[in-house]
Each structure stands twice: as C-alpha cells, then as structure tokens.
Design an enzyme around this catalytic site. Sequence first.
Site, PDB file in Angstrom:
ATOM      1  N   CYS A 236      -4.154  -9.768  -2.993  1.00 50.54           N
ATOM      2  CA  CYS A 236      -4.389  -8.361  -3.340  1.00 50.54           C
ATOM      3  C   CYS A 236      -4.798  -8.177  -4.799  1.00 50.54           C
ATOM      4  O   CYS A 236      -5.801  -7.522  -5.108  1.00 50.54           O
ATOM      5  CB  CYS A 236      -3.172  -7.517  -2.990  1.00 50.54           C
ATOM      6  SG  CYS A 236      -1.681  -7.859  -3.970  1.00 50.54           S
ATOM      7  N   HIS A 284       2.020  -4.980  -4.131  1.00 51.13           N
ATOM      8  CA  HIS A 284       0.703  -4.895  -3.503  1.00 51.13           C
ATOM      9  C   HIS A 284      -0.155  -3.886  -4.250  1.00 51.13           C
ATOM     10  O   HIS A 284       0.336  -2.871  -4.733  1.00 51.13           O
ATOM     11  CB  HIS A 284       0.824  -4.472  -2.036  1.00 51.13           C
ATOM     12  CG  HIS A 284      -0.445  -4.643  -1.256  1.00 51.13           C
ATOM     13  ND1 HIS A 284      -0.869  -5.868  -0.787  1.00 51.13           N
ATOM     14  CD2 HIS A 284      -1.395  -3.756  -0.885  1.00 51.13           C
ATOM     15  CE1 HIS A 284      -2.027  -5.715  -0.152  1.00 51.13           C
ATOM     16  NE2 HIS A 284      -2.362  -4.442  -0.204  1.00 51.13           N
ATOM     17  N   HIS A 296      -8.635  -3.215   0.231  1.00 47.42           N
ATOM     18  CA  HIS A 296      -7.607  -4.119  -0.296  1.00 47.42           C
ATOM     19  C   HIS A 296      -7.589  -5.410   0.501  1.00 47.42           C
ATOM     20  O   HIS A 296      -8.058  -5.466   1.649  1.00 47.42           O
ATOM     21  CB  HIS A 296      -6.221  -3.455  -0.256  1.00 47.42           C
ATOM     22  CG  HIS A 296      -5.673  -3.259   1.128  1.00 47.42           C
ATOM     23  ND1 HIS A 296      -4.363  -3.547   1.464  1.00 47.42           N
ATOM     24  CD2 HIS A 296      -6.239  -2.797   2.276  1.00 47.42           C
ATOM     25  CE1 HIS A 296      -4.147  -3.269   2.731  1.00 47.42           C
ATOM     26  NE2 HIS A 296      -5.271  -2.807   3.251  1.00 47.42           N
TER      27      HIS A 296
END
Length: 321
Positions: A236, A284, A296
């Site tokens: 991420c 994240h 993402h």
Amino acid sequence: MAGCALAATIGLIPSSPAQAEPEIKNVQARVDTLYHEAEQASERYNDAKIELDELQADLKALRSDENREDKSLDVVRNQARDAILRQYAGTSLSAVGEVLSAGEPGEFLEQVSTMSSYQRLQQGLFENYRTGLKALSIRQDATRKRLAQVAETEAQLAEEKATIEAKLADAKELLGRLKEEERREVLSRGTADRSSAADVADVPVSGRASAAVAYAMAQVGDAYVYGAAGPSAFDCSGLTMMAWAAAGVALPHSSSAQYGSGTRVAASALRPGDLVFYYSPISHVGMYIGNGMIVHAANPSTGVQVTGLYSMPYVGAVRPG
C-alpha cells in the site's frame, strides 16, 4: 498457533461428505483478517527499515567522529611524550620509559599523573590530552549504543518478516482447502470495484497531483507484494510513495510515516491525489481519486484496485507536496 486459529474460525475441512463445508463468508472474513494482520506486520517492517537506515547513517557518522578523535588524541599524546623527553634530556629516563611503554590511553594518563615531573609539564598540553581522552570515550560509548540499536532493529525486521510469511501462508492454505469455484468467489469479491475506474475518469486533477494520480491509476491490476514498490508489484505505501515520486515529491515507504508527511485534510475537502489512511493504529494507505473513490494496493488476492473511500475503517487524510 495460526493453524489453531484457522481451525477455530472455519472448522475442519471435511474428510467425508457427512461433514459440513465451511461457509464462504467465514472463509472470506478469515482470509481478510490474515491479510490485514500480514499488512500490519509489513508496515511495521517498513517502519523498522526506515529506523535502521537512520541508525546506520548515525553509526557511520559516529565512527567517523571516533576515528577523527582517535587520530587527534594520538597527536596530543605524541606531543606530551616529546615534552617529557625534552625535559628529561641528559638524565635517567627510566621513569619516562615506563610512560612511553604504556599501551592504553588510560594507562598512559595514569602513569604521567604519578610522575614527579607532572607539575613541570605544559599544563595546557596535558589538559588537551585529558579532554581528548574524555571525548574519545564518549564517542566510543555512543558507537556501542548505536551498534546495539542496529542489532535490535535487525532482529525486529526478521521477526516482522516471519510474521508476514506466516500470515500469508495461512491465508494460502485456507484458500487452498476450498473447492476451486468457492476459491474464485472469495478472490473475485475484492475485484468487483475495478470497473469503477471509469467513474473517476472525468474528475479534474491539476498540478503535481495529476502525475501522482496518473501513475497510481496506471498500476490498477498490478500485484500486491509485501514490501514491494514497483515496477509491477506494490504494497500500500509502496504504491503511494512511487505515485508521488512520479510527481517529484519524496515520501517514506510507510503508511504511518506518510500520515505525518503532509497537510491534514478533512474528508469533506478531499481532492484527487490526497492520501487517505485506515485502521488504528494506521496500517493502510490509499490515494483519493475523486467521486468518493480511492486507488490502493489492497492485498495479495486483489492487487491494486479502485474502491470506495469508506470501504475500510477511515482514519484521516493528508495532502503531500
């Protein structure tokens, strides 16, 4: 331990038709949990790598200082010896010989201090030696502490890497126990939002954010790999780091570190290119692309995808640059 957790969550996979098949939703929930736990470990790993780089740079500087101080101390030590020789020229040098044979700096200082000639030594020269010896000792102690911190951080990296691999292996094992059709159903759930990229194609983006968004969107469909930052696989924070690097903005490879690298932005004021963060503690990060959507690197099953802003527990957002 992980195997026990899996068994507790979904039950044993049937060895005969009489046993019940695990429900898809339970498998999906457990796989998602394993992926999230692996990502948490991965982001801690990224944080530890940043810390290790800083410690190693600091250690290099400390060693350089220590070497300079050691050379400087040698010069002063030689000057002090020369001064003693000059003052004892033509007389018995037995006491001087003891000083000159001293191997360690501390031993040298102790022997000179006990000699009857101490009062006649150049006071400034001797004080320089004393000061230099103290400075060297301080630098040596600092170097030892940094070495210990480096070793501790390297051990943390190894531990987090083992956690990542264990969680990923558990997820793969769980998915492998399912029938092929059920497995495809679990893996396809995360890809449903990829077609949503068309919904944000007409959102205006300007400035450096335009380059960042363009880079991130070009990676949709790429693989998710823990610790990766391109060119064909990302985690991420690796995706957002490389996207903003394409716009000329340097970001650390860590979601929690990226949260502190820009101006905080309210959800109501989000613009394409802003970084959005999830979970507590933060583990994240994605990039807002407009119309309530983000791009993402999700997890190993889905890779880089487009999904909704609130598809995960939202924490906040920052605007890089």
